[in-house]
Design a protein around this motif. Structure first.
Motif, mmCIF file in Angstrom:
data_model
loop_
_atom_site.group_PDB
_atom_site.id
_atom_site.type_symbol
_atom_site.label_atom_id
_atom_site.label_comp_id
_atom_site.label_asym_id
_atom_site.label_seq_id
_atom_site.Cartn_x
_atom_site.Cartn_y
_atom_site.Cartn_z
ATOM 1 N N PHE A 82 -6.039 -6.404 -3.952
ATOM 2 C CA PHE A 82 -6.405 -5.656 -3.045
ATOM 3 C C PHE A 82 -6.682 -6.624 -1.487
ATOM 4 O O PHE A 82 -6.404 -6.033 -0.772
ATOM 5 C CB PHE A 82 -7.897 -5.062 -3.398
ATOM 6 N N LEU A 83 -7.013 -7.756 -1.547
ATOM 7 C CA LEU A 83 -7.021 -8.548 -0.589
ATOM 8 C C LEU A 83 -5.509 -8.569 0.087
ATOM 9 O O LEU A 83 -5.471 -8.656 1.310
ATOM 10 C CB LEU A 83 -7.627 -10.084 -0.759
ATOM 11 N N ILE A 84 -4.463 -8.778 -0.706
ATOM 12 C CA ILE A 84 -3.240 -8.832 -0.137
ATOM 13 C C ILE A 84 -2.781 -7.574 0.647
ATOM 14 O O ILE A 84 -2.241 -7.754 1.540
ATOM 15 C CB ILE A 84 -2.044 -9.317 -1.313
ATOM 16 N N VAL A 85 -3.110 -6.428 -0.151
ATOM 17 C CA VAL A 85 -2.829 -5.235 0.403
ATOM 18 C C VAL A 85 -3.462 -5.065 1.761
ATOM 19 O O VAL A 85 -3.000 -4.567 2.755
ATOM 20 C CB VAL A 85 -3.275 -4.028 -0.353
ATOM 21 N N ALA A 86 -4.681 -5.476 1.924
ATOM 22 C CA ALA A 86 -5.419 -5.294 3.149
ATOM 23 C C ALA A 86 -4.963 -6.243 4.235
ATOM 24 O O ALA A 86 -5.040 -5.884 5.280
ATOM 25 C CB ALA A 86 -7.087 -5.816 2.910
ATOM 26 N N GLY A 87 -4.584 -7.475 3.913
ATOM 27 C CA GLY A 87 -3.899 -8.371 4.509
ATOM 28 C C GLY A 87 -2.466 -7.931 5.330
ATOM 29 O O GLY A 87 -2.277 -8.225 6.380
ATOM 30 N N VAL A 88 -1.907 -7.114 4.499
ATOM 31 C CA VAL A 88 -0.728 -6.641 4.990
ATOM 32 C C VAL A 88 -1.002 -5.510 6.236
ATOM 33 O O VAL A 88 -0.471 -5.474 7.347
ATOM 34 C CB VAL A 88 0.104 -5.662 4.000
#
Length: 129
Positions: A82-88
């Motif tokens: 979820f952190l990766i998706v938010a980072g995108v």
């Protein structure tokens, strides 16, 4: 034709002003009817666009969650996924802000239009600018 039958200048001016008044009133009625139709169609169109935007927002949320869960299928912890998706989304937001600022800096005043508009009063008075 007899000179007595010729209309007077006063009568011609009165007839012309009456005809112009009728023409202006007809144009106003036509504009009102066209605007009424346009406003109704525009309101319905704007409402449909708002509904589409809402569904688009829901789709983005669902795809984001799906993407994060897809990343967990690779063995990644859900928090990291979820952190990766938010980072995108953070990167996309920063790019949109930068692009928006660059495009806003390209906005200029309509200099030729302003110059032409300044010449109108002199032209109406019959003097060259």
């Amino acid at each position: 034709m007899n000179r007595a039958d010729d209309p007077t200048i006063g009568r011609l001016v009165a007839d012309a002003s009456r005809d112009i008044s009728a023409l202006v009133q007809s144009e106003i009625k036509l504009a009102k009817s066209e605007l009424k139709f346009s406003v109704k169609a525009g309101g319905i169109g704007a409402g449909l666009l708002a509904v589409a935007a809402f569904f688009g927002l829901l789709i983005v949320v669902m795809l984001s969650i799906s993407g994060a869960y897809f990343l967990t299928m690779t063995g990644l912890d859900p928090a990291w996924a979820f952190l990766i998706v938010a980072g995108v989304y953070v990167v996309l937001t920063i790019l949109a802000i930068i692009l928006g600022i660059v495009l806003l800096k390209k906005v200029r005043a309509p200099e030729r239009t302003i110059a032409t508009a300044k010449e109108i009063p002199a032209a109406l008075k019959g003097r060259p600018s």
